[in-house]
Structure formats: C-alpha cells, structure tokens
Design an enzyme around this catalytic site. Structure first.
Site, PDB file in Angstrom:
ATOM      1  N   GLU A 146       0.850  -1.196   0.000  1.00 22.43           N
ATOM      2  CA  GLU A 146       0.000   0.000   0.000  1.00 22.43           C
ATOM      3  C   GLU A 146       0.886   1.247   0.000  1.00 22.43           C
ATOM      4  OE1 GLU A 146      -2.692  -0.364   3.294  1.00 22.43           O
ATOM      5  OE2 GLU A 146      -3.690  -2.090   2.358  1.00 22.43           O
ATOM      6  N   GLU A 377       9.307  -7.955  -3.343  1.00 20.81           N
ATOM      7  CA  GLU A 377       9.274  -9.251  -2.656  1.00 20.81           C
ATOM      8  C   GLU A 377      10.162  -9.252  -1.413  1.00 20.81           C
ATOM      9  OE1 GLU A 377       8.217 -12.388  -4.500  1.00 20.81           O
ATOM     10  OE2 GLU A 377       7.710 -11.473  -6.416  1.00 20.81           O
TER      11      GLU A 377
HETATM   12  P1  TGC Z   1       5.362 -12.543  11.172  1.00 27.22           P
HETATM   13  O1  TGC Z   1       4.956 -12.432  12.590  1.00 27.22           O
HETATM   14  O2  TGC Z   1       6.749 -12.870  10.851  1.00 27.22           O
HETATM   15  O3  TGC Z   1       4.413 -13.594  10.441  1.00 27.22           O
HETATM   16  C1  TGC Z   1       3.018 -13.471  10.426  1.00 27.22           C
HETATM   17  C2  TGC Z   1       2.436 -14.820  10.076  1.00 27.22           C
HETATM   18  O4  TGC Z   1       2.912 -15.214   8.778  1.00 27.22           O
HETATM   19  C3  TGC Z   1       3.692 -16.422   8.894  1.00 27.22           C
HETATM   20  N1  TGC Z   1       4.843 -16.278   8.008  1.00 27.22           N
HETATM   21  C4  TGC Z   1       5.031 -17.043   6.937  1.00 27.22           C
HETATM   22  N2  TGC Z   1       4.324 -18.060   6.429  1.00 27.22           N
HETATM   23  C5  TGC Z   1       4.770 -18.624   5.302  1.00 27.22           C
HETATM   24  N3  TGC Z   1       5.892 -18.197   4.669  1.00 27.22           N
HETATM   25  C6  TGC Z   1       6.623 -17.168   5.144  1.00 27.22           C
HETATM   26  N4  TGC Z   1       7.700 -16.745   4.483  1.00 27.22           N
HETATM   27  C7  TGC Z   1       6.208 -16.536   6.326  1.00 27.22           C
HETATM   28  N5  TGC Z   1       6.668 -15.500   7.059  1.00 27.22           N
HETATM   29  C8  TGC Z   1       5.828 -15.357   8.096  1.00 27.22           C
HETATM   30  C9  TGC Z   1       4.090 -16.515  10.351  1.00 27.22           C
HETATM   31  O5  TGC Z   1       4.357 -17.846  10.730  1.00 27.22           O
HETATM   32  C10 TGC Z   1       2.866 -15.937  11.030  1.00 27.22           C
HETATM   33  O6  TGC Z   1       1.860 -16.944  10.988  1.00 27.22           O
HETATM   34  P2  TGC Z   1       0.789 -17.057  12.205  1.00 27.22           P
HETATM   35  O7  TGC Z   1      -0.005 -18.267  11.852  1.00 27.22           O
HETATM   36  O8  TGC Z   1       1.612 -17.189  13.447  1.00 27.22           O
HETATM   37  O9  TGC Z   1       0.005 -15.797  12.159  1.00 27.22           O
HETATM   38  O10 TGC Z   1       4.909 -11.191  10.457  1.00 27.22           O
HETATM   39  P3  TGC Z   1       5.537  -9.799  10.540  1.00 27.22           P
HETATM   40  O11 TGC Z   1       4.460  -8.797  10.322  1.00 27.22           O
HETATM   41  O12 TGC Z   1       6.403  -9.675  11.759  1.00 27.22           O
HETATM   42  O13 TGC Z   1       6.439  -9.862   9.225  1.00 27.22           O
HETATM   43  C11 TGC Z   1       7.617  -9.304   9.184  1.00 27.22           C
HETATM   44  C12 TGC Z   1       8.229  -9.316   7.765  1.00 27.22           C
HETATM   45  C13 TGC Z   1       9.083  -8.087   7.645  1.00 27.22           C
HETATM   46  C14 TGC Z   1       9.084 -10.549   7.633  1.00 27.22           C
HETATM   47  C15 TGC Z   1       7.188  -9.318   6.636  1.00 27.22           C
HETATM   48  O14 TGC Z   1       6.310  -8.269   6.826  1.00 27.22           O
HETATM   49  C16 TGC Z   1       7.789  -9.222   5.252  1.00 27.22           C
HETATM   50  O15 TGC Z   1       8.202 -10.219   4.658  1.00 27.22           O
HETATM   51  N6  TGC Z   1       7.818  -7.995   4.666  1.00 27.22           N
HETATM   52  C17 TGC Z   1       8.221  -7.801   3.287  1.00 27.22           C
HETATM   53  C18 TGC Z   1       7.013  -7.432   2.473  1.00 27.22           C
HETATM   54  C19 TGC Z   1       7.090  -8.001   1.095  1.00 27.22           C
HETATM   55  O16 TGC Z   1       7.885  -8.877   0.766  1.00 27.22           O
HETATM   56  N7  TGC Z   1       6.211  -7.548   0.229  1.00 27.22           N
HETATM   57  C20 TGC Z   1       6.143  -8.059  -1.078  1.00 27.22           C
HETATM   58  C21 TGC Z   1       4.936  -7.523  -1.804  1.00 27.22           C
HETATM   59  S1  TGC Z   1       4.549  -8.469  -3.242  1.00 27.22           S
HETATM   60  C22 TGC Z   1       5.730  -8.074  -4.352  1.00 27.22           C
HETATM   61  O17 TGC Z   1       6.647  -7.379  -4.112  1.00 27.22           O
HETATM   62  C23 TGC Z   1       5.559  -8.681  -5.668  1.00 27.22           C
HETATM   63  S2  TGC Z   1       6.673  -8.159  -6.863  1.00 27.22           S
HETATM   64  C24 TGC Z   1       6.221  -9.218  -8.058  1.00 27.22           C
HETATM   65  C25 TGC Z   1       7.017  -9.186  -9.306  1.00 27.22           C
HETATM   66  O18 TGC Z   1       6.783  -8.254 -10.112  1.00 27.22           O
HETATM   67  O19 TGC Z   1       7.795 -10.143  -9.545  1.00 27.22           O
HETATM   68  P1  FAD Z   2       9.708   0.792   2.498  1.00 26.64           P
HETATM   69  O1  FAD Z   2       9.075  -0.317   3.232  1.00 26.64           O
HETATM   70  O2  FAD Z   2       9.239   2.168   2.774  1.00 26.64           O
HETATM   71  O3  FAD Z   2      11.286   0.725   2.725  1.00 26.64           O
HETATM   72  C1  FAD Z   2      12.163   1.802   2.390  1.00 26.64           C
HETATM   73  C2  FAD Z   2      13.570   1.430   2.877  1.00 26.64           C
HETATM   74  O4  FAD Z   2      13.563   1.271   4.296  1.00 26.64           O
HETATM   75  C3  FAD Z   2      14.077   0.117   2.286  1.00 26.64           C
HETATM   76  O5  FAD Z   2      15.457   0.220   2.062  1.00 26.64           O
HETATM   77  C4  FAD Z   2      13.832  -0.873   3.412  1.00 26.64           C
HETATM   78  O6  FAD Z   2      14.728  -1.977   3.375  1.00 26.64           O
HETATM   79  C5  FAD Z   2      14.086  -0.006   4.635  1.00 26.64           C
HETATM   80  N1  FAD Z   2      13.417  -0.515   5.823  1.00 26.64           N
HETATM   81  C6  FAD Z   2      12.081  -0.585   6.080  1.00 26.64           C
HETATM   82  N2  FAD Z   2      11.865  -1.119   7.288  1.00 26.64           N
HETATM   83  C7  FAD Z   2      13.068  -1.399   7.821  1.00 26.64           C
HETATM   84  C8  FAD Z   2      13.515  -1.977   9.052  1.00 26.64           C
HETATM   85  N3  FAD Z   2      12.663  -2.395   9.982  1.00 26.64           N
HETATM   86  N4  FAD Z   2      14.848  -2.094   9.251  1.00 26.64           N
HETATM   87  C9  FAD Z   2      15.747  -1.701   8.311  1.00 26.64           C
HETATM   88  N5  FAD Z   2      15.382  -1.156   7.127  1.00 26.64           N
HETATM   89  C10 FAD Z   2      14.064  -1.011   6.887  1.00 26.64           C
HETATM   90  N6  FAD Z   2       3.959  -5.148  -4.258  1.00 26.64           N
HETATM   91  C11 FAD Z   2       2.869  -5.951  -4.368  1.00 26.64           C
HETATM   92  O7  FAD Z   2       2.128  -6.145  -3.409  1.00 26.64           O
HETATM   93  N7  FAD Z   2       2.568  -6.557  -5.562  1.00 26.64           N
HETATM   94  C12 FAD Z   2       3.323  -6.379  -6.674  1.00 26.64           C
HETATM   95  O8  FAD Z   2       3.028  -6.959  -7.736  1.00 26.64           O
HETATM   96  C13 FAD Z   2       4.465  -5.510  -6.595  1.00 26.64           C
HETATM   97  N8  FAD Z   2       5.183  -5.237  -7.716  1.00 26.64           N
HETATM   98  C14 FAD Z   2       6.172  -4.267  -7.665  1.00 26.64           C
HETATM   99  C15 FAD Z   2       6.767  -3.825  -8.849  1.00 26.64           C
HETATM  100  C16 FAD Z   2       7.715  -2.807  -8.805  1.00 26.64           C
HETATM  101  C17 FAD Z   2       8.299  -2.285 -10.085  1.00 26.64           C
HETATM  102  C18 FAD Z   2       8.118  -2.269  -7.552  1.00 26.64           C
HETATM  103  C19 FAD Z   2       9.166  -1.192  -7.483  1.00 26.64           C
HETATM  104  C20 FAD Z   2       7.536  -2.702  -6.394  1.00 26.64           C
HETATM  105  C21 FAD Z   2       6.531  -3.685  -6.421  1.00 26.64           C
HETATM  106  N9  FAD Z   2       5.835  -4.073  -5.261  1.00 26.64           N
HETATM  107  C22 FAD Z   2       4.756  -4.908  -5.340  1.00 26.64           C
HETATM  108  C23 FAD Z   2       6.102  -3.384  -3.994  1.00 26.64           C
HETATM  109  C24 FAD Z   2       7.333  -3.912  -3.268  1.00 26.64           C
HETATM  110  O9  FAD Z   2       7.089  -5.150  -2.700  1.00 26.64           O
HETATM  111  C25 FAD Z   2       7.704  -2.857  -2.201  1.00 26.64           C
HETATM  112  O10 FAD Z   2       8.233  -1.740  -2.884  1.00 26.64           O
HETATM  113  C26 FAD Z   2       8.711  -3.395  -1.205  1.00 26.64           C
HETATM  114  O11 FAD Z   2       8.149  -4.415  -0.405  1.00 26.64           O
HETATM  115  C27 FAD Z   2       9.270  -2.262  -0.296  1.00 26.64           C
HETATM  116  O12 FAD Z   2       8.260  -1.485   0.220  1.00 26.64           O
HETATM  117  P2  FAD Z   2       8.350   0.118   0.099  1.00 26.64           P
HETATM  118  O13 FAD Z   2       8.619   0.451  -1.325  1.00 26.64           O
HETATM  119  O14 FAD Z   2       7.127   0.668   0.709  1.00 26.64           O
HETATM  120  O15 FAD Z   2       9.624   0.521   0.917  1.00 26.64           O
END
Ligand code: TGC
Ligand code: FAD
Length: 398
Positions: A146, A377
């Site tokens: 978001e 991711e």
């Molecule tokens: P946390 O307390 O760690 O976990 C909450 C619940 O989720 C479970 N869990 C998992 N389950 C399966 N696989 C994993 N990798 C899991 N990680 C956590 C966990 O067991 C727990 O389950 P339950 O049953 O106890 O509720 O949650 P948190 O809020 O403390 O998470 C922390 C953190 C930083 C690790 C998490 O928020 C995170 O990974 N943040 C990164 C966000 C992110 O990766 N966003 C991606 C958006 S999608 C995208 O970018 C697509 S790009 C696509 C493209 O174009 O290729």
């Molecule tokens: P922020 O969370 O604001 O982070 C900014 C900086 O602060 C980063 O360097 C981060 O590492 C750092 N930071 C944040 N928290 C901490 C901490 N606790 N400790 C240390 N450092 C920290 N999302 C989807 O849901 N679906 C999609 O299909 C998707 N596609 C994407 C395609 C593109 C081209 C891009 C650019 C992004 C896409 N994303 C998608 C979003 C992407 O997953 C997010 O941009 C990413 O997870 C980071 O979130 P943010 O941009 O809000 O950065």
C-alpha cells in the site's frame, strides 16, 4: 612474435565450470531448452523497444501459456504442466536472461495469482480461474503493498467489512505488477477483527479502479500500477476460504522469491557473458582489454558468483521438491542472488566502458531492472532481518 593472448584458447567449460547442467534431468533440460528458445527468439527481439517505450506486450502471457511455461508446478487437472520447482526456476532463469520485467509478469501470474487460488481457493474458484490464467488468457495481479505500508504489510489499511451477503472493500494498493492490464486481482485486506483475508477481484464482476504508474526508470517492460477500491462489494464466494492471516500472502511470496533466486542468476549471467565477449574484442593499448589482470579478476568474480548463486538456487529447488523448508532459506537466496546480480551487472557495465550505458548492449537495462528486483518481494534489509531473526530468535523489525 605472437602474443600469448593470441595463442590461448579458453577452456570449453568456462561457463559451467562445475558442470551444474549435469545435475538436470532430461525433463528439466527440455523445459530449459523450450524456455531458452522462446526467450531468445521471441522475447529478446522485442525488449529494446518495450523498455524504451514502457510497454508490456500482453500476448507474451498467452505465448508463455501455450508453451506450458506458466505455473508449471500446478497439476494437469487444472491444465498445469505438473513439473517440479527446478523446472519453474529454470524458466525464470531463461526469461530473466532477457529481462526481469518479463520474468515478473510470469512470476506474478504463476506464484502470486495461480498459486493462492490453487492453494487457498475453493474448487469452484480453481476451476473458474486457473485454466484460463495458465493459458495466459486471463491476466492476474497481486495487491499487498500500500502507499504507506510496503515492508510492513501487517499495518495495511485496506479493509474488508462484512455485509449481508459478502464483503465491502476499501483502500488502495500501489506498485502492483500487471495491475493496469489485469482481469483478476488477488487483494489482501484487514477484517473488522484484524484478520487478513484474500479476495479475488474480477474486472467483469466488481467495481474497482486501476491506474498505471508511468515514469519508472527500472522494469520499464513491465506494467505497474495501483488498485483503488472504493466501497467495492464482493460476494463471500470471492474470498479465498483456505487461509487467514499473513501466512496467506507470505506463502505465495515464498514461491515468487524462489523464482527470483533463479531469475537473478539469468540476468547476472547475461551481463557476465556480455562483458567477457566485449573484453575479448575490445582493444586498448594494442591488446584486448581481457588480457589485463584487473579485467580478468572481474570476470573471474562474475564466474565465481554466478556459479555459486546458481548452485544455491538449484539446491533450494531440490529441497522445495522434497519437503517443506524453512522460509528463511528462501530469504537467504533471494537476498544473496539479488545483491550478487546487482554487483555483476555493475562490474559488467564498467567493463563495457562508455558502451556499457548503451541500450544496444543490454547490460545497463539489466542493472536498472535489478534495482527493482532487489527491492520487491522484500528488500535486502528485510531479508537480513528475517535471517537475523531465524538465527538469533530475536526480531529486530520494530
Ligand atoms: P510474522 O509475525 O513474521 O508472520 C506473520 C504470520 O505469517 C507467517 N509467516 C510465513 N508463512 C509462510 N511463509 C513465510 N515466508 C512466512 N513469514 C511469516 C508466520 O508464521 C505468522 O503466521 P501465524 O499463523 O503465526 O500468524 O509477520 P511480521 O508482520 O512480523 O512480518 C515481518 C516481515 C518483515 C518478515 C514481513 O512483513 C515481510 O516479509 N515484509 C516484506 C514485504 C514483502 O515482501 N512484500 C512483497 C509484496 S509483493 C511483491 O513485491 C511482488 S513483486 C512481483 C514481481 O513483479 O515479480
Ligand atoms: P519501504 O518499506 O518504505 O522501505 C524503504 C527502505 O527502508 C528500504 O530500504 C527498506 O529496506 C528499509 N526498511 C524498512 N523497514 C526497515 C527496518 N525495519 N529495518 C531496516 N530497514 C528497513 N507489491 C505488491 O504487493 N505486488 C506487486 O506486484 C508488486 N510489484 C512491484 C513492482 C515494482 C516495479 C516495484 C518497485 C515494487 C513492487 N511491489 C509490489 C512493492 C514492493 O514489494 C515494495 O516496494 C517493497 O516491499 C518495499 O516497500 P516500500 O517500497 O514501501 O519501501
């Protein structure tokens, strides 16, 4: 007198010095060959224009679908190719050799749209959507991020409020791959009791708006946008019934992050090979620049890092095929291989000198794309913290 560099011939196995390709089964080799031929004949010729004009050609998903290259691990019952994770990795690797944006389209469709419907959807939802998504006839996107909540999706503000016959969704998602062209959007929203639920939004049925994000200087051959939900009514049969909480979206991310661990090896390998070829052809001071010790060291760093990253991705794929593995292992490879690919793209660009910034050599495009791949991711920092928590038991996010 002839110079040594003129006499020498490189070893035949310089590009696969550990013989990693011997580790693949005949089926895996065939899948890789199919993905390689398609990527080099059909994707590579269009990527320069696509990147320059910021266009994603939607027919690519149908072409990938026809070849069985979308969501290959899905069972035949839903038109999937029923292959293993290593095959999925090899597909990501071959597509990302051409462009991370094309791999993105394939990853989102496979891991972030088809996977949650298969894993958490009802049988009706599976039958209705998966075969068409696998053929690329429908396009999907995944809305977790978001405007104010990227790395921390647990604080999401998108709400799902229970109504008489279903749910009302309100909120916005941003940076969503494929959003502007999607027929179907998987969106994650918070219910009144702070649970997180996944919903299938369907362009034909539901009122929601998407908006393209223009002006990206990275991943320009991928379509990225926002999703806006304003009192969007959905029936309960559009909710994914099989999961609640963040483990829903996170388990989809496991699959997609695995794909990135392979895809980045493809991008890095392209850059390394381009740098080597250039260094052998380009003469300065009357000799190929490849004959300088400093350049050879850079090429060897590329060879070493690509080889080890590929071995890591292969081991991860084999483990995923055998058992449920610790998601932190996926973080290790996502983080390492993105950083590795960025480093190699940067080194390769340097070896190409001024030509390194030209679109004609493709290396700068990879370098720019990899900035996104390192961020989405889960950023590198976030994966460090996931691994730090796994190693110490102490969470350091908050
Ligand atoms: P946390 O307390 O760690 O976990 C909450 C619940 O989720 C479970 N869990 C998992 N389950 C399966 N696989 C994993 N990798 C899991 N990680 C956590 C966990 O067991 C727990 O389950 P339950 O049953 O106890 O509720 O949650 P948190 O809020 O403390 O998470 C922390 C953190 C930083 C690790 C998490 O928020 C995170 O990974 N943040 C990164 C966000 C992110 O990766 N966003 C991606 C958006 S999608 C995208 O970018 C697509 S790009 C696509 C493209 O174009 O290729
Ligand atoms: P922020 O969370 O604001 O982070 C900014 C900086 O602060 C980063 O360097 C981060 O590492 C750092 N930071 C944040 N928290 C901490 C901490 N606790 N400790 C240390 N450092 C920290 N999302 C989807 O849901 N679906 C999609 O299909 C998707 N596609 C994407 C395609 C593109 C081209 C891009 C650019 C992004 C896409 N994303 C998608 C979003 C992407 O997953 C997010 O941009 C990413 O997870 C980071 O979130 P943010 O941009 O809000 O950065």
């Amino acid at each position: 007198m002839a110079n040594n560099f003129e006499k020498a011939l490189p070893d035949q196995d310089w590009d696969d010095i550990l013989g990693i390709s011997d580790e693949f089964s005949d089926e895996e080799k065939l899948v890789q060959k199919t993905a390689h031929e398609y990527s080099s004949k059909e994707l590579f010729p269009r990527v320069k224009e696509a990147f320059k004009k910021e266009i994603f050609d939607q027919s690519i998903l149908q072409e990938l679908g026809k070849l069985g290259l979308i969501a290959p691990t899905i069972p035949a019952k839903y038109e999937g190719a029923e292959l293993n994770h290593v095959c999925y990795g090899l597909i990501a690797y071959e597509i990302e050799k051409v462009d991370s944006g094309y791999r993105s389209a394939m990853s989102v469709q496979s891991s972030l749209v088809i996977h949650p419907i298969f894993e958490f959807g009802s049988d009706e939802q599976r039958k209705k959507y998966i075969p068409e998504l696998i053929k690329g006839k429908l396009i999907g996107c995944f809305g977790l991020t978001e405007p104010d909540h990227g790395s921390d999706p647990s604080s999401m503000q998108t709400t799902a409020t229970k109504s008489d016959n279903g749910w009302v969704l309100n909120g916005s998602k941003t940076w969503i791959t494929n959003a502007p062209i999607a027929d179907v959007a998987i969106v994650w929203a918070k219910t009144d009791d702070y649970d997180i639920q996944g919903f299938i939004l369907d362009k034909n049925k539901h009122k929601f708006r998407t908006e393209k994000i223009d002006g990206k200087l990275s991943l320009r051959a991928s379509s990225t946008g926002q999703i806006h939900m304003d009192e969007t009514h959905v029936d309960d049969d559009c909710r994914l019934p099989g999961v609640s909480g963040l483990k829903g979206p996170f388990s989809c991310l496991n699959k997609a992050r695995f794909g990135i661990s392979w895809g980045t090896v493809g991008a890095a390998e392209f850059c390394w090979h381009a740098a080597r070829e250039y260094a052998l052809d380009r003469k300065q001071f009357n000799k190929p620049i490849a004959s300088n010790q400093l350049i050879q060291k850079d090429l060897v760093d590329c060879q070493t890092q690509v080889t080890l990253a590929k071995l890591g991705a292969l081991k991860l794929g084999r483990e995923l095929d055998k058992r449920k593995i610790n998601p932190a292992a996926i973080s290790l490879l996502k983080r390492n291989n993105c950083l590795m690919a960025l480093d190699i793209a940067r080194k390769s660009r340097d070896i190409l000198g001024g030509n390194g910034i030209s679109e004609d050599y493709h290396v700068i495009r990879h370098l720019l794309n990899l900035e996104t791949v390192n961020t989405y991711e889960g950023t590198s920092n976030i994966h460090s913290l996931i691994l730090g928590r796994s190693q110490t038991g102490i969470q350091a996010f908050y």
